[in-house]
Design a protein around this motif. Structure first.
Motif, PDB file in Angstrom:
ATOM      1  N   ILE A 153     -16.178  -1.255-102.212  1.00 27.81           N
ATOM      2  CA  ILE A 153     -15.063  -2.186-102.372  1.00 27.81           C
ATOM      3  C   ILE A 153     -14.162  -1.768-103.529  1.00 27.81           C
ATOM      4  O   ILE A 153     -12.953  -1.596-103.367  1.00 27.81           O
ATOM      5  CB  ILE A 153     -15.594  -3.625-102.602  1.00 27.81           C
ATOM      6  CG1 ILE A 153     -16.463  -4.065-101.423  1.00 27.81           C
ATOM      7  CG2 ILE A 153     -14.428  -4.592-102.822  1.00 27.81           C
ATOM      8  CD1 ILE A 153     -17.234  -5.347-101.683  1.00 27.81           C
ATOM      9  N   LEU A 154     -14.729  -1.622-104.720  1.00 27.76           N
ATOM     10  CA  LEU A 154     -13.974  -1.240-105.916  1.00 27.76           C
ATOM     11  C   LEU A 154     -14.797  -0.271-106.752  1.00 27.76           C
ATOM     12  O   LEU A 154     -16.035  -0.335-106.750  1.00 27.76           O
ATOM     13  CB  LEU A 154     -13.663  -2.466-106.786  1.00 27.76           C
ATOM     14  CG  LEU A 154     -12.681  -3.520-106.256  1.00 27.76           C
ATOM     15  CD1 LEU A 154     -12.614  -4.688-107.237  1.00 27.76           C
ATOM     16  CD2 LEU A 154     -11.294  -2.935-106.028  1.00 27.76           C
ATOM     17  N   GLN A 155     -14.094   0.595-107.472  1.00 24.24           N
ATOM     18  CA  GLN A 155     -14.742   1.472-108.443  1.00 24.24           C
ATOM     19  C   GLN A 155     -13.887   1.557-109.699  1.00 24.24           C
ATOM     20  O   GLN A 155     -12.673   1.385-109.644  1.00 24.24           O
ATOM     21  CB  GLN A 155     -14.952   2.880-107.875  1.00 24.24           C
ATOM     22  CG  GLN A 155     -15.980   2.942-106.753  1.00 24.24           C
ATOM     23  CD  GLN A 155     -16.205   4.347-106.238  1.00 24.24           C
ATOM     24  OE1 GLN A 155     -15.265   4.998-105.788  1.00 24.24           O
ATOM     25  NE2 GLN A 155     -17.438   4.809-106.287  1.00 24.24           N
ATOM     26  N   ALA A 156     -14.536   1.833-110.833  1.00 26.09           N
ATOM     27  CA  ALA A 156     -13.830   2.092-112.083  1.00 26.09           C
ATOM     28  C   ALA A 156     -14.507   3.273-112.762  1.00 26.09           C
ATOM     29  O   ALA A 156     -15.742   3.366-112.769  1.00 26.09           O
ATOM     30  CB  ALA A 156     -13.857   0.870-112.995  1.00 26.09           C
ATOM     31  N   ALA A 157     -13.713   4.175-113.313  1.00 20.66           N
ATOM     32  CA  ALA A 157     -14.242   5.375-113.942  1.00 20.66           C
ATOM     33  C   ALA A 157     -14.421   5.170-115.448  1.00 20.66           C
ATOM     34  O   ALA A 157     -13.650   4.457-116.086  1.00 20.66           O
ATOM     35  CB  ALA A 157     -13.313   6.553-113.686  1.00 20.66           C
ATOM     36  N   LYS A 190     -11.077 -14.541-100.982  1.00 19.59           N
ATOM     37  CA  LYS A 190      -9.696 -14.766-100.543  1.00 19.59           C
ATOM     38  C   LYS A 190      -9.390 -14.037 -99.233  1.00 19.59           C
ATOM     39  O   LYS A 190      -8.238 -13.954 -98.821  1.00 19.59           O
ATOM     40  CB  LYS A 190      -8.723 -14.342-101.648  1.00 19.59           C
ATOM     41  CG  LYS A 190      -8.765 -15.280-102.854  1.00 19.59           C
ATOM     42  CD  LYS A 190      -7.757 -14.878-103.914  1.00 19.59           C
ATOM     43  CE  LYS A 190      -7.755 -15.891-105.062  1.00 19.59           C
ATOM     44  NZ  LYS A 190      -6.812 -15.497-106.144  1.00 19.59           N
ATOM     45  N   ASN A 191     -10.458 -13.516 -98.604  1.00 17.27           N
ATOM     46  CA  ASN A 191     -10.326 -12.860 -97.296  1.00 17.27           C
ATOM     47  C   ASN A 191      -9.389 -11.662 -97.354  1.00 17.27           C
ATOM     48  O   ASN A 191      -8.620 -11.397 -96.421  1.00 17.27           O
ATOM     49  CB  ASN A 191      -9.846 -13.857 -96.245  1.00 17.27           C
ATOM     50  CG  ASN A 191     -10.307 -13.495 -94.844  1.00 17.27           C
ATOM     51  OD1 ASN A 191     -11.274 -12.753 -94.683  1.00 17.27           O
ATOM     52  ND2 ASN A 191      -9.618 -14.007 -93.844  1.00 17.27           N
ATOM     53  N   LYS A 192      -9.468 -10.925 -98.461  1.00 16.59           N
ATOM     54  CA  LYS A 192      -8.596  -9.770 -98.672  1.00 16.59           C
ATOM     55  C   LYS A 192      -9.279  -8.437 -98.366  1.00 16.59           C
ATOM     56  O   LYS A 192      -8.687  -7.376 -98.614  1.00 16.59           O
ATOM     57  CB  LYS A 192      -8.103  -9.750-100.132  1.00 16.59           C
ATOM     58  CG  LYS A 192      -7.272 -10.945-100.550  1.00 16.59           C
ATOM     59  CD  LYS A 192      -5.897 -10.926 -99.931  1.00 16.59           C
ATOM     60  CE  LYS A 192      -4.993 -12.011-100.501  1.00 16.59           C
ATOM     61  NZ  LYS A 192      -3.662 -12.011 -99.856  1.00 16.59           N
ATOM     62  N   LEU A 193     -10.512  -8.476 -97.885  1.00 20.00           N
ATOM     63  CA  LEU A 193     -11.248  -7.243 -97.609  1.00 20.00           C
ATOM     64  C   LEU A 193     -11.415  -7.060 -96.106  1.00 20.00           C
ATOM     65  O   LEU A 193     -11.909  -7.954 -95.417  1.00 20.00           O
ATOM     66  CB  LEU A 193     -12.618  -7.276 -98.292  1.00 20.00           C
ATOM     67  CG  LEU A 193     -12.623  -7.459 -99.808  1.00 20.00           C
ATOM     68  CD1 LEU A 193     -14.043  -7.527-100.323  1.00 20.00           C
ATOM     69  CD2 LEU A 193     -11.837  -6.347-100.500  1.00 20.00           C
ATOM     70  N   LYS A 194     -11.028  -5.912 -95.627  1.00 15.40           N
ATOM     71  CA  LYS A 194     -11.208  -5.575 -94.217  1.00 15.40           C
ATOM     72  C   LYS A 194     -12.057  -4.315 -94.124  1.00 15.40           C
ATOM     73  O   LYS A 194     -11.658  -3.256 -94.607  1.00 15.40           O
ATOM     74  CB  LYS A 194      -9.855  -5.359 -93.531  1.00 15.40           C
ATOM     75  CG  LYS A 194      -9.981  -5.105 -92.032  1.00 15.40           C
ATOM     76  CD  LYS A 194      -8.602  -4.952 -91.393  1.00 15.40           C
ATOM     77  CE  LYS A 194      -8.736  -4.755 -89.885  1.00 15.40           C
ATOM     78  NZ  LYS A 194      -7.413  -4.562 -89.246  1.00 15.40           N
ATOM     79  N   VAL A 195     -13.233  -4.448 -93.517  1.00 12.14           N
ATOM     80  CA  VAL A 195     -14.154  -3.316 -93.401  1.00 12.14           C
ATOM     81  C   VAL A 195     -13.913  -2.603 -92.086  1.00 12.14           C
ATOM     82  O   VAL A 195     -13.981  -3.201 -91.014  1.00 12.14           O
ATOM     83  CB  VAL A 195     -15.619  -3.787 -93.490  1.00 12.14           C
ATOM     84  CG1 VAL A 195     -16.558  -2.590 -93.427  1.00 12.14           C
ATOM     85  CG2 VAL A 195     -15.862  -4.596 -94.762  1.00 12.14           C
ATOM     86  N   GLU A 196     -13.615  -1.305 -92.185  1.00 16.62           N
ATOM     87  CA  GLU A 196     -13.401  -0.469 -91.009  1.00 16.62           C
ATOM     88  C   GLU A 196     -14.318   0.745 -91.131  1.00 16.62           C
ATOM     89  O   GLU A 196     -13.973   1.737 -91.787  1.00 16.62           O
ATOM     90  CB  GLU A 196     -11.939  -0.027 -90.919  1.00 16.62           C
ATOM     91  CG  GLU A 196     -10.962  -1.193 -90.804  1.00 16.62           C
ATOM     92  CD  GLU A 196      -9.503  -0.745 -90.859  1.00 16.62           C
ATOM     93  OE1 GLU A 196      -9.266   0.416 -91.239  1.00 16.62           O
ATOM     94  OE2 GLU A 196      -8.626  -1.559 -90.501  1.00 16.62           O
ATOM     95  N   GLY A 197     -15.508   0.638 -90.536  1.00 15.90           N
ATOM     96  CA  GLY A 197     -16.497   1.692 -90.716  1.00 15.90           C
ATOM     97  C   GLY A 197     -16.940   1.757 -92.159  1.00 15.90           C
ATOM     98  O   GLY A 197     -17.383   0.754 -92.726  1.00 15.90           O
ATOM     99  N   ILE A 202      -8.164  -3.144 -98.834  1.00 16.11           N
ATOM    100  CA  ILE A 202      -7.780  -4.338 -99.597  1.00 16.11           C
ATOM    101  C   ILE A 202      -6.419  -4.778 -99.094  1.00 16.11           C
ATOM    102  O   ILE A 202      -5.417  -4.055 -99.206  1.00 16.11           O
ATOM    103  CB  ILE A 202      -7.753  -4.041-101.103  1.00 16.11           C
ATOM    104  CG1 ILE A 202      -9.151  -3.642-101.569  1.00 16.11           C
ATOM    105  CG2 ILE A 202      -7.257  -5.267-101.880  1.00 16.11           C
ATOM    106  CD1 ILE A 202      -9.239  -3.226-103.025  1.00 16.11           C
ATOM    107  N   LEU A 203      -6.376  -5.967 -98.516  1.00 12.62           N
ATOM    108  CA  LEU A 203      -5.152  -6.481 -97.908  1.00 12.62           C
ATOM    109  C   LEU A 203      -4.245  -7.085 -98.963  1.00 12.62           C
ATOM    110  O   LEU A 203      -4.697  -7.634 -99.973  1.00 12.62           O
ATOM    111  CB  LEU A 203      -5.515  -7.534 -96.856  1.00 12.62           C
ATOM    112  CG  LEU A 203      -6.515  -7.083 -95.773  1.00 12.62           C
ATOM    113  CD1 LEU A 203      -6.840  -8.243 -94.851  1.00 12.62           C
ATOM    114  CD2 LEU A 203      -5.968  -5.891 -94.995  1.00 12.62           C
ATOM    115  N   LYS A 204      -2.972  -7.004 -98.709  1.00 11.25           N
ATOM    116  CA  LYS A 204      -1.980  -7.565 -99.647  1.00 11.25           C
ATOM    117  C   LYS A 204      -1.883  -9.075 -99.501  1.00 11.25           C
ATOM    118  O   LYS A 204      -2.104  -9.615 -98.444  1.00 11.25           O
ATOM    119  CB  LYS A 204      -0.611  -6.928 -99.407  1.00 11.25           C
ATOM    120  CG  LYS A 204      -0.607  -5.417 -99.574  1.00 11.25           C
ATOM    121  CD  LYS A 204      -0.985  -5.008-100.991  1.00 11.25           C
ATOM    122  CE  LYS A 204      -0.892  -3.496-101.182  1.00 11.25           C
ATOM    123  NZ  LYS A 204      -1.335  -3.069-102.510  1.00 11.25           N
TER     124      LYS A 204
END
Length: 204
Positions: A153-157, A190-197, A202-204
């Motif tokens: 979903i998210l990463q930070a370096a 907030k239903n902003k994540l769409k998983v495709e495979g 992250i939806l606007k």
């Protein structure tokens, strides 16, 4: 979506990520309450943090269960009893079986202190330092039936310094954990994540 959601947090220790999630709920960043906090060990600070915040909290002691199946059945029972729709693993140091993952399929988040798919498992900081990479970080991902293998979903370096120890690296990574975990939970609710495979958009 969020008004029907309720979060269940699973912890094994200090609960610093739990604390950051509690703060984000209280500030309104995360638009759903924490319904229950569960730990697999008694007398850990995560339970104290939940108690102080007025959140129902329980220890499901793995040592008091006959096997992993009984342990996970008790976890699932507690989560359902408190109306949990999203399970958040926050320093929960046990690998969940397919039984548990299927019980909350697509509704379990985990945070890992490295940039997956590199350095999965319980000793990420040690492995990072032994390998000699120059950049590490943190990953929030959906949980699937593998180990640290679900869609990211998210990463930070976080840079790795020449004189880093496991503790110093862990401390800098933890700062980023406390930022991106609440953000990932917010996006989910907030239903902003769409998983495709393997891709999480992250939806606007």
């Amino acid at each position: 979506m969020a008004d029907k959601e309720k979060i269940g947090v699973l912890c094994s220790g200090r609960g610093t990520n739990l604390q950051s999630i509690i703060a984000a709920v209280e500030s309104g960043q995360i638009p759903a309450p924490i319904g229950v906090v569960l730990t697999d060990k008694p007398d850990v600070m995560a339970l104290e943090r939940a108690e102080k915040a007025g959140i129902p909290n329980f220890c499901v002691n793995r040592k008091e269960c006959s096997d992993k199946q009984e342990f996970e059945e008790k976890l699932v029972e507690k989560l359902r009893e408190h109306g949990v729709t999203l399970v958040v693993l926050a320093g929960f140091m046990r690998i969940l079986s397919p039984y548990f993952v299927r019980a909350f399929k697509g509704r379990i988040l985990n945070i890992h202190p490295a940039l997956l798919p590199s350095f999965p498992g319980a000793h990420a900081h040690r492995d990072v330092l032994e390998y000699g990479v120059k950049v590490s970080g943190v990953t929030v991902h959906f949980v699937d039936e593998g180990m640290d293998s679900g869609p990211i979903i998210l990463q930070a370096a976080v840079p790795v310094e020449d004189d880093d120890t496991e503790d110093t690296l862990a401390a800098r990574v933890l700062v980023e954990e406390h930022k991106i975990y609440p953000r990932a939970i917010e996006l989910y609710l907030k239903n902003k994540l769409k998983v495709e495979g393997r891709m999480v958009r992250i939806l606007k």
